[in-house]
Design an enzyme around this catalytic site. Structure first.
Site, mmCIF file in Angstrom:
data_model
loop_
_atom_site.group_PDB
_atom_site.id
_atom_site.type_symbol
_atom_site.label_atom_id
_atom_site.label_comp_id
_atom_site.label_asym_id
_atom_site.label_seq_id
_atom_site.Cartn_x
_atom_site.Cartn_y
_atom_site.Cartn_z
ATOM 1 N N THR A 11 0.746 -1.127 -0.063
ATOM 2 C CA THR A 11 0.160 -0.060 0.155
ATOM 3 C C THR A 11 0.804 1.308 -0.127
ATOM 4 O O THR A 11 0.458 2.081 -0.826
ATOM 5 C CB THR A 11 -0.742 0.056 1.279
ATOM 6 O OG1 THR A 11 -1.776 -0.994 1.050
ATOM 7 C CG2 THR A 11 -1.864 1.191 1.265
ATOM 8 N N ILE A 12 1.844 1.514 1.005
ATOM 9 C CA ILE A 12 2.668 2.620 0.927
ATOM 10 C C ILE A 12 3.805 2.391 -0.029
ATOM 11 O O ILE A 12 4.252 3.441 -0.777
ATOM 12 C CB ILE A 12 3.314 2.775 2.435
ATOM 13 C CG1 ILE A 12 2.012 2.897 3.453
ATOM 14 C CG2 ILE A 12 4.111 3.799 2.613
ATOM 15 C CD1 ILE A 12 1.160 4.200 3.155
ATOM 16 N N GLY A 109 4.927 2.097 11.603
ATOM 17 C CA GLY A 109 4.831 0.825 12.125
ATOM 18 C C GLY A 109 5.979 0.188 12.884
ATOM 19 O O GLY A 109 5.896 -0.663 13.651
ATOM 20 N N SER A 138 3.366 7.413 11.668
ATOM 21 C CA SER A 138 2.411 7.064 11.302
ATOM 22 C C SER A 138 1.434 7.737 10.333
ATOM 23 O O SER A 138 1.531 9.229 10.767
ATOM 24 C CB SER A 138 1.403 5.848 12.411
ATOM 25 O OG SER A 138 0.808 6.790 13.027
ATOM 26 N N CYS A 139 0.398 7.275 9.872
ATOM 27 C CA CYS A 139 -0.647 8.152 8.961
ATOM 28 C C CYS A 139 -1.466 9.138 10.058
ATOM 29 O O CYS A 139 -1.528 10.141 9.930
ATOM 30 C CB CYS A 139 -1.632 7.250 8.297
ATOM 31 S SG CYS A 139 -2.394 5.842 9.165
ATOM 32 N N ASN A 140 -1.793 8.287 11.124
ATOM 33 C CA ASN A 140 -2.599 9.209 12.119
ATOM 34 C C ASN A 140 -1.908 10.211 12.717
ATOM 35 O O ASN A 140 -2.238 11.631 13.058
ATOM 36 C CB ASN A 140 -3.115 8.333 13.214
ATOM 37 C CG ASN A 140 -4.441 7.789 12.721
ATOM 38 O OD1 ASN A 140 -5.423 8.659 12.379
ATOM 39 N ND2 ASN A 140 -4.718 6.335 12.853
ATOM 40 N N HIS A 193 -0.848 7.048 19.882
ATOM 41 C CA HIS A 193 -0.854 8.206 18.963
ATOM 42 C C HIS A 193 0.085 9.357 19.732
ATOM 43 O O HIS A 193 0.762 10.023 19.184
ATOM 44 C CB HIS A 193 -1.902 8.700 18.524
ATOM 45 C CG HIS A 193 -2.588 7.645 17.778
ATOM 46 N ND1 HIS A 193 -3.510 6.608 18.342
ATOM 47 C CD2 HIS A 193 -2.555 6.995 16.571
ATOM 48 C CE1 HIS A 193 -3.964 5.714 17.521
ATOM 49 N NE2 HIS A 193 -3.439 6.097 16.339
ATOM 50 N N ALA A 194 -0.505 9.654 20.932
ATOM 51 C CA ALA A 194 0.196 10.796 22.080
ATOM 52 C C ALA A 194 1.643 10.585 22.041
ATOM 53 O O ALA A 194 2.277 11.403 21.922
ATOM 54 C CB ALA A 194 -0.397 10.716 23.455
ATOM 55 N N GLN A 300 -5.423 7.489 5.016
ATOM 56 C CA GLN A 300 -4.062 6.624 5.641
ATOM 57 C C GLN A 300 -3.163 6.119 4.358
ATOM 58 O O GLN A 300 -2.007 5.994 4.604
ATOM 59 C CB GLN A 300 -4.882 5.277 6.511
ATOM 60 C CG GLN A 300 -5.365 4.243 5.933
ATOM 61 C CD GLN A 300 -6.643 4.484 5.234
ATOM 62 O OE1 GLN A 300 -7.608 5.478 5.382
ATOM 63 N NE2 GLN A 300 -7.079 3.513 4.264
#
Length: 340
Positions: A11-12, A109, A138-140, A193-194, A300
């Site tokens: 995908t990426i 990842g 990451s995307c997010n 994510h934080a 994403q």
């Protein structure tokens, strides 16, 4: 001209490979693939040189896909490798990159410890200059950082609280789910994510919560930012409107659902229907004193692609942040302002 290898063509990886081809200062020397699936057949048809693990050579040749060499051969032909292998596999390849003395770009990842620095072009390009191993978050996290670092231009960001609705799987990931459930990811605070944001902005007060939803199209973020100073909505709107890699979605488009945004990308003739920009719903922007609230969508599959291109230039010390992002944005057709 920098010779770039892409290790992992999923995908990426396939998106990064296409982006490399479009850069005036880069050459794609080949991609690494582990199985002769449809992506490998299409890459071969497009004339992209394919390298495989030693044990996979026979499988590819029996499928009718010529093999240019092993993955190690690919690494040797490059100046730098973009590692887009599945989560955790990049760390397994790092000893090879070290042995062959090649720079490498890893993905979000991987654990932050795999690299010298975690990277977001709008936030810390200059800190990444000359770093041998860079991890694109990451995307997010990329979306969070783009938004935070942009708003920070108006007034110092003191605190961030964000809720993330994650897509369950990419569209091709037919074996993933959930199909009919919302799944806390995890049911504790903060979500990862934080910590990932703090790998770039170290002292930021940030807490995040996340839930996985049964959709494949995009993520959605709901974010509350506390600033050092009182600000006005027009100032927030202005900085968001004038920052590349962020686009605003107006309610007048009558296209606010993620499925409708995918249709917009189709109608705009975007490659693979990609929208690598953060898509902020302009009518969601709420400002009161030192508080800013907004919501946005995150594609994403494509949001990290321009970051990978800039990370290559930063690692190789090719040019300034401004020049790199300008060339990347122009070559990939990345917008600012309103999407339509």
């Amino acid at each position: 001209m920098i010779n770039v290898a892409v290790n992992g063509y999923g995908t990426i990886g396939k998106r990064v490979a296409d982006a490399i081809i479009k850069q005036p200062d880069m050459k794609l020397v080949g991609v690494a693939k582990t199985s002769p699936n449809y992506e490998a057949f299409i890459a071969h048809r497009r004339g992209i040189r394919i390298y495989v693990p030693q044990q996979s050579i026979k499988k590819f040749e029996e499928s009718g896909i010529p093999v240019a060499g092993t993955v190690e051969d690919l690494i040797k032909t490059s100046d730098i490798v973009v590692d887009t292998t599945p989560n955790g596999v990049g760390a397994q390849y790092k000893p090879i990159y070290l042995q062959l003395q090649r720079n490498a770009i890893f993905q979000g990842g991987e654990k932050a410890e795999v690299a010298d620095i975690s990277f977001s072009a709008l936030c810390n390009y200059n800190e990444a200059l000359g770093k041998k191993y860079i991890r694109v978050v990451s995307c997010n996290t990329t979306a969070l950082l783009r938004t935070i670092c942009t708003v920070n231009k108006v007034s110092k960001v003191e605190k961030v609280r964000a809720t993330i609705v994650r897509r369950a799987a990419d569209q091709k990931e037919v074996k993933k789910g959930p199909i009919n459930s919302l799944v806390p990811d995890p049911a504790t605070v903060p979500s990862h994510h934080a910590k990932d944001v703090n790998s770039v902005i170290r002292n930021l007060d940030i807490a995040t919560m996340a839930v996985i939803a049964p959709t494949t199209l995009m993520h959605m973020h709901f974010i509350n930012i506390t600033l050092k100073d009182k600000v006005e909505k027009k100032d927030i709107l202005s900085v968001l409107e004038n920052t590349p890699r962020i686009v605003l979605i107006s309610s007048k488009y009558d296209a606010e659902a993620t499925a409708e945004l995918v249709e917009v990308a189709r109608d705009l003739k975007r490659d693979r229907n990609d929208i690598p920009e953060v898509m902020i719903f302009s009518d969601s922007i709420y400002v009161k004193d030192d508080e800013v609230m907004l919501m946005y969508a995150v594609h994403q599959e494509s949001i990290v692609v321009p970051e990978n291109i800039d990370a290559i230039r930063a690692s190789m010390k090719l040019m300034s942040a401004e020049d790199s992002m300008r060339i990347t944005n122009e070559s990939l057709g990345i917008l600012k302002g309103y999407l339509i």
